[in-house]
Design a protein around this motif. Structure first.
Motif, PDB file in Angstrom:
ATOM      1  N   GLN A 279      -6.912  -4.767  -2.782  1.00  0.00           N
ATOM      2  CA  GLN A 279      -7.399  -4.398  -1.763  1.00  0.00           C
ATOM      3  C   GLN A 279      -7.285  -5.683  -0.428  1.00  0.00           C
TER       4      GLN A 279
ATOM      5  N   ARG B 229       0.836  -1.204   0.113  1.00  0.00           N
ATOM      6  CA  ARG B 229       0.017  -0.161   0.110  1.00  0.00           C
ATOM      7  C   ARG B 229       0.978   1.162  -0.145  1.00  0.00           C
TER       8      ARG B 229
ATOM      9  N   LEU C 143      -6.500   2.183  -6.026  1.00  0.00           N
ATOM     10  CA  LEU C 143      -6.537   0.703  -6.121  1.00  0.00           C
ATOM     11  C   LEU C 143      -7.200   0.542  -7.761  1.00  0.00           C
TER      12      LEU C 143
END
Length: 284
Positions: free
Chosen positions: A44, A19, A29
């Motif tokens: 995710q 991330r 994303l």
């Protein structure tokens, strides 16, 4: 191919690093999903540590974001065994990466129990005290690390903030790390934070005549809404994070025992305030 990780310590740390790479590159994303021709929901889940991506996918992930070869190699290596329940991390990982891992645990936990025998818990530290604790680091690292450590406290003020319980051994308050004035300020800060609704602080008095769990060392227990708890322990040159259900249950039992032995939050706040006054008198 993906592997079910069950939220292991290394899977969570890997997800946090993925991330961070994506955020640094300025990708959402959805944008990255289009780049990799995959669903953004899967990405995710990788970043949350819910599942572990294959080493090949991690390589493609960071390459598409323009990460350095060194970062790519390190994260690919992390992915190879990130589905294992326990994780030993050594100093070669770097102090900053160690703190990044803790921040990820704190970000997703619903309850954090910190049992400390030598120093004040990280989430309660003032900047001056943290700086004194980190004196073994290079001067280049210290200020960045202090900002990160003090910034971690924000997790306790978010909308869905975790419950934070600290068991602090009396001996940790008798070591004026940084000097009497800095320690006094630190203890005053602990008392102030003990008033927060989601913070409970308990003192473990010295002089126990029977062995209790804190005698065997410090640890942090992270509890999550839908995953096995993680037990984190730091040593001089390494740290270990444990995710085995049986181990986690043993540490939960240890916390129950400490609740029975420790001073109440009200009595603890008074005790800490008195200790701060003694240090202030010594500093004047």
């Amino acid at each position: 191919m993906r592997r079910n990780s069950g939220g292991t310590p290394k899977a969570r740390a890997l997800g946090a690093e993925l991330r961070e790479v994506r955020d640094t590159a300025g990708y959402s994303l959805r944008e990255l999903g289009r780049e990799l021709e995959t669903n953004h929901v899967k990405l995710q889940r990788y970043e949350s540590g819910e599942i572990v991506p294959s080493s090949e996918l991690v390589a493609a992930y960071v390459a598409s974001l323009g990460a350095s070869a060194q970062t790519r190699e390190r994260l690919v290596e992390m992915a190879r065994d990130a589905d294992q329940p326990d994780w030993l991390s050594t100093a070669k990982s770097g102090a900053r990466k160690e703190l990044t891992t803790l921040i990820e645990f704190e970000r997703t936990a619903t309850r954090i129990t910190d049992v400390t025998t030598g120093v004040i818990p990280g989430l309660l530290q003032t900047s001056d005290y943290a700086r004194a604790v980190m004196q073994r680091l290079s001067s280049d690292e210290v200020e960045t690390m202090v900002l990160m450590r003090v910034g971690r406290r924000e997790i306790l003020t978010t909308k869905n903030a975790p419950q934070f319980v600290a068991f602090i051994a009396e001996s940790a308050m008798n070591e004026p790390i940084g000097g009497h004035a800095i320690m006094a300020e630190q203890l005053r800060h602990v008392v102030k934070m003990s008033d927060w609704e989601n913070v409970a602080i308990h003192v473990l008095r010295s002089g126990a005549t029977t062995l209790h769990p804190a005698h065997l060392g410090s640890f942090v227990l992270f509890e999550f809404p839908k995953a096995t708890p993680i037990v984190h322990m730091e040593h001089y040159h390494s740290s270990v994070s444990l995710h085995n259900p049986g181990t986690a249950a043993a540490y939960q039992d240890a916390v129950t025992s400490l609740h029975e032995l420790a001073m109440s939050p009200e009595a603890s706040a008074e005790f800490i305030a008195n200790r701060a006054s003694e240090l202030e008198d010594s500093a004047s």
